[in-house]
Design a protein around this motif. Structure first.
Motif, PDB file in Angstrom:
ATOM      1  N   PHE A 135       0.830  -1.211   0.000  1.00 47.69           N
ATOM      2  CA  PHE A 135       0.000   0.000   0.000  1.00 47.69           C
ATOM      3  C   PHE A 135       0.861   1.257   0.000  1.00 47.69           C
ATOM      4  CE2 PHE A 135      -2.304   3.210   2.650  1.00 47.69           C
ATOM      5  CZ  PHE A 135      -3.213   3.590   1.682  1.00 47.69           C
ATOM      6  N   THR A 136       1.934   1.250   0.786  1.00 49.68           N
ATOM      7  CA  THR A 136       2.757   2.464   0.884  1.00 49.68           C
ATOM      8  C   THR A 136       3.517   2.765  -0.406  1.00 49.68           C
ATOM      9  OG1 THR A 136       4.613   1.210   1.830  1.00 49.68           O
ATOM     10  CG2 THR A 136       3.068   2.238   3.365  1.00 49.68           C
ATOM     11  N   GLN A 137       3.623   1.796  -1.295  1.00 51.49           N
ATOM     12  CA  GLN A 137       4.300   2.025  -2.567  1.00 51.49           C
ATOM     13  C   GLN A 137       3.334   2.418  -3.683  1.00 51.49           C
ATOM     14  OE1 GLN A 137       7.780   1.927  -2.596  1.00 51.49           O
ATOM     15  NE2 GLN A 137       7.246   1.748  -0.426  1.00 51.49           N
ATOM     16  N   SER A 138       2.066   2.566  -3.357  1.00 53.63           N
ATOM     17  CA  SER A 138       1.058   2.863  -4.370  1.00 53.63           C
ATOM     18  C   SER A 138       0.929   4.368  -4.599  1.00 53.63           C
ATOM     19  CB  SER A 138      -0.302   2.297  -3.945  1.00 53.63           C
ATOM     20  OG  SER A 138      -0.794   2.980  -2.800  1.00 53.63           O
ATOM     21  N   ASP A 139       0.388   4.714  -5.749  1.00 55.10           N
ATOM     22  CA  ASP A 139       0.129   6.118  -6.065  1.00 55.10           C
ATOM     23  C   ASP A 139      -0.926   6.703  -5.136  1.00 55.10           C
ATOM     24  OD1 ASP A 139       1.955   6.047  -8.130  1.00 55.10           O
ATOM     25  OD2 ASP A 139       0.454   5.585  -9.662  1.00 55.10           O
ATOM     26  N   LEU A 140      -1.914   5.904  -4.750  1.00 57.13           N
ATOM     27  CA  LEU A 140      -2.958   6.405  -3.862  1.00 57.13           C
ATOM     28  C   LEU A 140      -2.389   6.792  -2.506  1.00 57.13           C
ATOM     29  CD1 LEU A 140      -5.943   6.936  -3.279  1.00 57.13           C
ATOM     30  CD2 LEU A 140      -6.153   4.541  -2.551  1.00 57.13           C
ATOM     31  N   PHE A 141      -1.464   5.993  -1.985  1.00 48.77           N
ATOM     32  CA  PHE A 141      -0.837   6.324  -0.702  1.00 48.77           C
ATOM     33  C   PHE A 141      -0.119   7.671  -0.784  1.00 48.77           C
ATOM     34  CE2 PHE A 141       3.050   6.359   1.895  1.00 48.77           C
ATOM     35  CZ  PHE A 141       2.516   6.171   3.161  1.00 48.77           C
ATOM     36  N   ARG A 142       0.621   7.882  -1.853  1.00 47.57           N
ATOM     37  CA  ARG A 142       1.340   9.150  -1.998  1.00 47.57           C
ATOM     38  C   ARG A 142       0.370  10.328  -2.089  1.00 47.57           C
ATOM     39  NH1 ARG A 142       4.956   5.660  -4.693  1.00 47.57           N
ATOM     40  NH2 ARG A 142       3.822   5.761  -6.675  1.00 47.57           N
ATOM     41  N   LYS A 143      -0.744  10.128  -2.777  1.00 49.70           N
ATOM     42  CA  LYS A 143      -1.730  11.203  -2.870  1.00 49.70           C
ATOM     43  C   LYS A 143      -2.358  11.503  -1.519  1.00 49.70           C
ATOM     44  CE  LYS A 143      -2.966  10.224  -7.691  1.00 49.70           C
ATOM     45  NZ  LYS A 143      -4.039   9.723  -8.602  1.00 49.70           N
ATOM     46  N   LEU A 144      -2.638  10.458  -0.742  1.00 48.54           N
ATOM     47  CA  LEU A 144      -3.219  10.654   0.580  1.00 48.54           C
ATOM     48  C   LEU A 144      -2.238  11.351   1.518  1.00 48.54           C
ATOM     49  CD1 LEU A 144      -4.971   7.187   1.021  1.00 48.54           C
ATOM     50  CD2 LEU A 144      -6.129   9.405   0.814  1.00 48.54           C
TER      51      LEU A 144
END
Length: 380
Positions: A244-253
């Motif tokens: 999860f922490t490597q996902s684009d959504l995590f970075r956006k959050l």
């Protein structure tokens, strides 16, 4: 003259070696063998065959109603390969063309867990056509914008999702915008060529807890158990939190505090970490009877929707209850998983609309993230 003669001899020897290599390696030969005869087959007219099926039988075979089937066909038809019917030379398709409807029929039966040989016999095609049709439909679904999996960034839509979760909560929890978890998708041991291309050994795909090779799929669903976000980029040994922490959504959050409406968050299990956008259970309070234990119970009441979504996905598409076919690359496996998640959403949309699927075009890029181009990442 001597130089030309030597060059001619070398060229002749190389040509002979090439021909000999092709002769002893028939498995690498493309197309039909010289002199092979056409097998006479009777193509199934699937549209006529459908008329003899009752609604219950049709839904069991294709995982959707008859009306939904033809709506899906219309949606993806422009992305399917041509049947060859219009450009065919006399005698080039002696058994007749394979229609788009037949392609979709074979693909959905493969996805449902059917045997390729039985499907080929039923449709009157070669044994390789069912899998060819499956991959054609997978590409068509992933190329169709109307079926994209899009995480909602509109606050009004997020509040609507939170209200749907609140309606399912016994204590009216108002802050859940989605449930998140990961699932191991079963695959065969990756080939040496696949591992070499990705720079990852096969042991990284082996899950010691479940004793099988697989890939880690992260997903978020809504209260209707539709997937709002899918990320398939890591091998089976990867923890849910790291994936999860490597996902684009995590970075956006992490970077945008206003991505979610204030007060809303995702509900996950203890594989994740508490954050302004993530709500997880308390640890070591089971059976204590205190308020933290009560909170864990009601939090799991909403979080379990993602577990149910995974169960529905695997139950609907029986090919996920066994390892992906031998020889299928990780790239193609991930593309197929994304397409199956989109079909899962489509089926739920059709059921909620009484089989009258009203799917509007997505106005955002597809947030179903999959690993392509051999860039699978190792957990550190």
């Amino acid at each position: 003259m001597m130089v030309k003669r030597r060059r001619f001899i070398v060229d002749t020897a190389l040509a002979a070696a090439s021909i000999a290599s092709a002769a002893v390696s028939p498995s690498k030969q493309l197309g039909r063998k010289p002199g092979s005869k056409t097998k006479k087959r009777v193509r199934l007219d699937v549209d006529e065959a459908f008329k003899s099926m009752d609604d219950h039988h049709f839904r069991r075979k294709y995982r959707m109603s008859r009306e939904s089937y033809y709506i899906l066909l219309d949606i993806i038809k422009e992305h399917l390969p041509p049947t060859g019917e219009k450009r065919a030379k006399p005698g080039s398709v002696p058994n007749g063309p394979i229609t788009h409807s037949a392609r979709l029929s074979m693909a959905l039966r493969i996805a449902a867990g059917g045997d390729a040989i039985d499907i080929a016999d039923y449709h009157g095609v070669g044994v390789d056509e069912p899998m060819t049709s499956f991959w054609s439909v997978v590409d068509a679904i992933n190329a169709t914008k109307q079926l994209d999996i899009v995480f909602p960034t509109d606050h009004a839509e997020q509040l609507k999702l939170a209200q749907e979760f609140q309606d399912k909560s016994d204590i009216d929890i108002p802050c859940c915008v989605g449930a998140i978890d990961g699932i191991l998708i079963w695959i065969h041991k990756p080939s040496d060529d696949d591992c070499a291309a990705m720079g990852i050994g096969p042991t990284k795909f082996f899950c010691g807890r479940k004793k099988k090779f697989g890939v880690n799929m992260q997903a978020i669903c809504d209260a209707k158990r539709r997937f709002l976000w899918v990320d398939i980029r890591f091998p089976g040994t990867t923890s849910d939190y790291f994936a999860f922490t490597q996902s684009d959504l995590f970075r956006k959050l992490e970077e945008d505090e206003m991505l979610l409406y204030p007060g809303l968050c995702l509900f996950g299990d203890n594989a994740y970490v508490n954050a302004p956008y993530m709500c997880v259970p308390f640890t070591n309070v089971h059976g204590s009877g205190n308020t933290q234990d009560a909170y864990n119970f009601f939090q799991s009441q909403l979080r379990i929707n993602i577990e149910c979504a995974f169960g529905m996905l695997v139950h609907r598409f029986g090919m996920l209850r066994k390892p992906f076919p031998v020889g299928v690359s990780i790239d193609k496996t991930n593309a197929a998983l994304l397409a199956l998640c989109k079909l899962h959403n489509y089926c739920i949309d059709c059921n909620n609309a009484n089989d009258d699927a009203d799917i509007t075009s997505a106005d955002l890029n597809d947030t179903g993230s999959i690993m392509l181009g051999r860039d699978m990442v190792l957990p550190r």
